[in-house]
Design a protein around this motif. Structure first.
Motif, PDB file in Angstrom:
ATOM      1  N   GLU A  29      37.769  47.787  38.648  1.00 24.01           N
ATOM      2  CA  GLU A  29      37.986  46.981  37.796  1.00 24.01           C
ATOM      3  C   GLU A  29      38.113  47.533  36.531  1.00 24.01           C
ATOM      4  N   SER A  37      41.244  41.330  28.879  1.00 26.95           N
ATOM      5  CA  SER A  37      42.217  41.751  29.758  1.00 26.95           C
ATOM      6  C   SER A  37      41.567  42.768  30.449  1.00 26.95           C
ATOM      7  N   SER A  40      42.913  45.773  37.974  1.00 20.78           N
ATOM      8  CA  SER A  40      41.861  45.612  38.567  1.00 20.78           C
ATOM      9  C   SER A  40      43.166  47.184  39.645  1.00 20.78           C
ATOM     10  N   TRP A  80      46.548  37.977  46.510  1.00 18.59           N
ATOM     11  CA  TRP A  80      46.369  38.190  45.487  1.00 18.59           C
ATOM     12  C   TRP A  80      47.282  37.386  44.766  1.00 18.59           C
ATOM     13  N   GLN A  83      45.275  35.485  42.554  1.00 16.82           N
ATOM     14  CA  GLN A  83      44.002  35.485  42.123  1.00 16.82           C
ATOM     15  C   GLN A  83      44.320  36.935  40.637  1.00 16.82           C
ATOM     16  N   PHE A  84      45.967  37.055  40.468  1.00 10.54           N
ATOM     17  CA  PHE A  84      46.079  38.222  39.899  1.00 10.54           C
ATOM     18  C   PHE A  84      47.493  37.769  39.412  1.00 10.54           C
ATOM     19  N   GLU A  85      47.702  37.803  38.074  1.00 11.52           N
ATOM     20  CA  GLU A  85      48.979  37.112  37.075  1.00 11.52           C
ATOM     21  C   GLU A  85      50.337  38.333  37.873  1.00 11.52           C
ATOM     22  N   VAL A  87      51.012  42.015  40.659  1.00 10.51           N
ATOM     23  CA  VAL A  87      50.544  42.340  41.282  1.00 10.51           C
ATOM     24  C   VAL A  87      51.698  43.933  41.591  1.00 10.51           C
TER      25      VAL A  87
END
Length: 181
Positions: A29, A37, A40, A80, A83-85, A87
């Motif tokens: 990270e 922000s 990752s 993914w 969890q993430f906006e 990828v």
């Protein structure tokens, strides 16, 4: 550091062996200088003197047929996404096993950096067509795979006329891809 943590190759091999390394243990990270922000990253693999051996030992065909690699990759994809906006996956084109996984199973949108060569234009078009056909064969529903070609070199300063010719060529060759957007 990045060299010590597991990466994608290590995750695939651990899934095949049934040891199941948690993908979150592979995350690096990085806090961005502006705002709160965090970016990752999961690397290609642990960078030691056995990386190339591990990479070349992956038998994707066997892993898909005998070790349910497709289900594992689908689970990673879903985790993914939750969890993430965004990828982003940096991969070679879809003509390799790992490239095929990235362009067929993991992708919603493909972004191709296209150079001003005939082979690059034709190669990108072929990969997109092949990825769309293969994605339709997946045992999961996916919306139409979007693709956007991005000219990788703008030679307009050095060769203005030639750069203009390539811009027209890109517009013609990738017309249907731009219309998807």
């Amino acid at each position: 550091g990045i060299a010590e943590k597991p990466g994608i190759v290590d995750l695939v091999l651990s899934a095949a062996a049934g040891t199941g390394v948690d993908w979150q243990s592979a995350l690096h990270e990085f806090k961005l200088p502006v705002g709160a922000s965090v970016v990752s990253l999961i690397s290609a693999g642990k960078r030691d003197n056995q990386y190339a051996t591990r990479l070349h030992s992956v038998d994707f065909e066997r892993l898909f047929s005998e070790r349910e690699l497709g289900s594992y990759i689908e689970r990673l994809r879903n985790e993914w996404i939750s969890q993430f906006e965004y990828v982003l996956i940096d991969s070679r084109t879809g003509v390799t096993d790992i490239g095929g996984i990235c362009t067929v199973q993991l992708a919603d949108i493909l972004v191709f950096l296209v150079t001003t060569t005939d082979s690059s234009v034709f190669g990108v078009k072929a990969v997109i067509e092949q990825a769309r056909v293969q994605q339709q064969r997946l045992p999961v529903d996916r919306r139409r795979l979007l693709a956007i070609p991005v000219p990788a070199r703008d030679e307009s300063r050095a060769e203005y006329r030639r750069a203009g010719d390539w811009k027209l060529r890109f517009a013609k060759e990738f017309k249907d891809l731009f219309e998807d957007w």
